[in-house]
Design an enzyme around this catalytic site. Structure first.
Site, PDB file in Angstrom:
ATOM      1  N   HIS A  18       0.844  -1.197   0.000  1.00  0.00           N
ATOM      2  CA  HIS A  18       0.000   0.000   0.000  1.00  0.00           C
ATOM      3  C   HIS A  18       0.885   1.254   0.000  1.00  0.00           C
ATOM      4  CE1 HIS A  18      -3.653  -2.311   0.812  1.00  0.00           C
ATOM      5  NE2 HIS A  18      -4.346  -1.189   0.666  1.00  0.00           N
TER       6      HIS A  18
ATOM      7  N   HIS B 115       0.708  -2.804   9.396  1.00  0.00           N
ATOM      8  CA  HIS B 115       2.139  -2.688   9.110  1.00  0.00           C
ATOM      9  C   HIS B 115       2.852  -1.963  10.242  1.00  0.00           C
ATOM     10  CE1 HIS B 115       2.306  -4.197   4.997  1.00  0.00           C
ATOM     11  NE2 HIS B 115       1.186  -3.545   4.754  1.00  0.00           N
TER      12      HIS B 115
END
Length: 417
Positions: free
Chosen positions: A184, A231
């Site tokens: 992303h 993350h």
């Protein structure tokens, strides 16, 4: 050696899931009641243990998520939400959470969507059909390579997601994938920067506007991945830097690649073979996870767009703005032009979605029949390479081909071009 030790300590510090949890608390995110006790138990157990990507935990089916640790599950307080579920995994998304700020939740949800399929199926078509096909093709070329290299790197490094607890998982859709680097963050860095590099000078707008847009876009996507608990800070920083490195390599040759796709006689055959070979290679890197299917669909989409562009060139269907209109400007935007743009997007996206559904219905049973795989349980069947690779590659290859050739031809036929 001292420098390397400092770098190793810095990397460990940035990878610490407690930093992610601290950012979530700063933004008002809270786990269920008993979460703090579960976090203390996890810390006393020695921190994060080894977690297999998408594998079972303790022999009890699919785990609560990649990087998850058994913890409290009481009723949360304040505004309650559930993570979005992935139908291809057995993760039930039952880990509820609460947040004090709906604004930040929706803001970072928007940031996450800027790296998801819904955004891509709106952004790239709008750019190609309504703004500048020349720009759209080049953005897709860069996007394909950024995402492919990012997904493959994940399956080579094999770092698990941040441990939960202490991290609260606000999203589980991609939880079966590995963590390093954040794709992303890579997409959220590469697309706005490539958009700025390719459009400035071709389009008339202040450079400051482009820089602000790129900064806000990139920052929103990167921060959203930490907010969602998917993350670590190190994953996001690595994704950001990795995307810049790929841009440095591919930006100088993107014109050459696009010209090859358009003009070389055997370009479609080479493109299809190359992308298929890359897909087969990526499927050998690890056991099943959603990243394998995503990789195949990205490669398929890129191949379909390139082949559609080649057919356009051969048939003389010109989508690029004429040279005498450069540099382009948004000053000529009128209500009529805007209305036609929205109509093109609406009709075109419907065609793309119908293409996707039709190809999915056709390819999955066909692949199961060819390779003699039972398809009573479609989810299980799709986790086999013999089904997942052709289904994703062919389906999204046709979506890309429709985006670049079939839909523009339809617009030309009905007078919307």
């Amino acid at each position: 050696m001292a420098v390397w030790r400092r770098l190793a300590r810095l990397a460990a510090h940035l990878q610490d899931p407690r930093k992610v949890a601290a950012f979530q608390r700063l933004c008002g995110v809270e786990g269920p009641s008993g979460w703090a006790d579960a976090e203390q138990q996890q810390q006393r157990a020695g921190g994060r243990g080894a977690v297999v990507n998408g594998g079972p935990s303790g022999g009890q089916g699919h785990p609560a998520g990649n990087g998850s640790v058994a913890g409290g599950a009481g009723p949360p307080q304040r505004w309650r939400r559930r993570p979005r579920r992935n139908s291809l995994t057995e993760e039930d998304g039952s880990q509820e959470f609460s947040t004090r700020s709906r604004f930040l939740y929706y803001l970072f949800s928007l940031g996450t969507e800027l790296g998801n399929e819904l955004f891509y199926i709106l952004f790239f078509p709008f750019c190609i059909w309504n703004l500048d096909a020349w720009l759209g093709r080049r953005l897709i070329i860069i996007w394909v390579w950024v995402m492919y290299l990012g997904q493959c790197t994940k399956d080579v490094i094999r770092w698990p997601r941040p441990a939960s607890p202490p991290v609260v998982k606000l999203e589980v859709f991609y939880n079966s994938e590995y963590s390093m680097p954040s794709t992303h963050a890579m997409s959220g860095t590469a697309i706005p920067l490539a958009l700025l590099l390719l459009s400035y000078g071709r389009w008339q707008y202040p450079l400051v506007f482009g820089l602000i847009l790129a900064f806000c876009w990139c920052s929103l996507v990167c921060c959203s991945r930490i907010y969602m608990g998917m993350h670590s800070i190190l994953d996001v920083i690595a994704g950001f830097l990795y995307a810049i490195l790929i841009l440095i390599v591919f930006h100088p040759v993107v014109d050459l690649i696009d010209n090859f796709n358009l003009t070389y006689k055997y370009a479609p055959l080479i493109i299809i073979s190359l992308h298929l070979a890359l897909g087969i290679f990526s499927f050998t890197l690890d056991t099943w996870s959603t990243s394998r299917g995503d990789t195949a669909q990205i490669l398929g989409c890129g191949a379909g767009v390139a082949c559609g562009s080649h057919i356009n060139y051969i048939m003389g269907l010109k989508l690029d703005p004429p040279p005498h209109t450069l540099p382009l400007s948004l000053s000529s935007l009128t209500v009529t032009v805007f209305g036609k743009a929205i109509l093109r997007l609406l009709i075109g996206v419907i065609v793309l979605l119908l293409t996707k559904v039709a190809m999915k219905k056709a390819t999955i049973p066909l692949a199961c029949k060819i390779f003699r795989i039972p398809h009573d349980d479609v989810r299980k069947a799709r986790q086999r390479m013999e089904v997942e690779l052709p289904y994703r590659y062919i389906t999204y290859g046709m979506v890309g081909f429709s985006l670049m050739f079939i839909v523009p031809s339809l617009f030309h036929f009905i007078g919307l071009s």
